[in-house]
Enzyme design. Structure first.
Site, PDB file in Angstrom:
ATOM      1  CE  LYS A 131       6.042  50.507  74.065  1.00 27.47           C
ATOM      2  NZ  LYS A 131       7.434  50.544  74.539  1.00 27.47           N
TER       3      LYS A 131
ATOM      4  NE  ARG B   8      13.792  43.733  80.479  1.00 22.97           N
ATOM      5  CZ  ARG B   8      13.186  44.186  79.401  1.00 22.97           C
ATOM      6  NH1 ARG B   8      13.659  43.908  78.207  1.00 22.97           N
ATOM      7  NH2 ARG B   8      12.098  44.926  79.502  1.00 22.97           N
TER       8      ARG B   8
ATOM      9  NE  ARG C 198      16.590  39.982  75.753  1.00 24.06           N
ATOM     10  CZ  ARG C 198      15.420  40.455  75.320  1.00 24.06           C
ATOM     11  NH1 ARG C 198      14.671  39.729  74.536  1.00 24.06           N
ATOM     12  NH2 ARG C 198      14.984  41.641  75.669  1.00 24.06           N
TER      13      ARG C 198
ATOM     14  NE  ARG D 148      15.654  48.505  72.031  1.00 21.54           N
ATOM     15  CZ  ARG D 148      15.044  47.600  72.796  1.00 21.54           C
ATOM     16  NH1 ARG D 148      15.728  46.936  73.705  1.00 21.54           N
ATOM     17  NH2 ARG D 148      13.754  47.376  72.654  1.00 21.54           N
TER      18      ARG D 148
END
Length: 210
Positions: A13, A123, A156, A167
């Site tokens: 997004k 990531r 992270r 999430r």
């Protein structure tokens, strides 16, 4: 254009919001950013939010909505805006409607959960300079080593697979029902996220310009 961006965490997004913002010359209103700005500027709603944050609690809807209202009333929003991260729930969407902030479209970026877990768990960020990498899409020249400063690359907590799964569960439970809310209003646009950012962008702009 007044646009709400929907999509699970990691759906892309933020990237698409930047592109839409530049093309249509309208600001992106990210909930996290404007809450931080309200705290920094010491606005009335910012001070209210600070009392909850300092106590380690979630900022309640009425305070978040107050901060959004303050931000949408600023002059750079008169020709439109992109809402990223708000509304997250149907009561928040109803409050937005009640305040008279009419939304033109709600654009939902659709990416399968498995793909999101793969994207986010790949990531890595440099623990020194915060440069970002991806084990598949943006590999460092040397394994676990930042191209810019040579710092160690770390994952992270937000990107750990179990955190991502949690999430996603919250998104499906609390935010995904907004698709039906906006669909009933005839405002829902659905775009299937693609492997390449530019392919997703083309589909997003096509949907907005129909």
């Amino acid at each position: 254009m007044k646009l709400v961006l929907l999509g699970a965490p990691g759906a892309g997004k933020g990237t698409q919001a930047e592109i839409i913002s530049e093309k249509y010359n309208i600001p992106t209103i990210s909930t996290g950013n404007i809450i931080r700005a309200a705290l920094k500027n010491g606005t009335e709603m910012g001070l209210k939010a600070k009392s909850y944050i300092d106590a380690g609690n979630l900022v309640p809807d009425d305070v978040v909505i107050g901060i959004i209202k303050e931000r949408l009333s600023e002059s750079d929003c008169k020709n439109g805006y992109i809402l990223d991260g708000f509304p997250r729930t149907i009561p928040q969407a109803e409050a937005l409607d009640t305040l008279g902030f009419e939304i033109d479209f709600a654009l939902s970026l659709e990416v399968a959960d498995e793909e999101i877990i793969k994207r986010m768990s790949g990531r890595r960020v440099c623990q020194n300079c915060s440069a970002s990498y991806h084990l598949e899409y943006k590999k460092p020249n040397k394994e676990n080593c930042c191209n810019s400063c040579g710092g160690q690359l770390v994952i992270r907590k937000d990107d750990e697979p179990q955190t991502v799964k949690n999430r996603l569960e919250v998104y499906h439970e609390q935010t995904e029902p907004l698709k039906n809310y906006y669909n009933i209003q005839g405002k829902l646009l659905i775009v299937e996220g693609q492997d390449k950012v530019e392919d997703t962008t083309r589909l997003v702009l096509d949907a907005l310009e129909r």
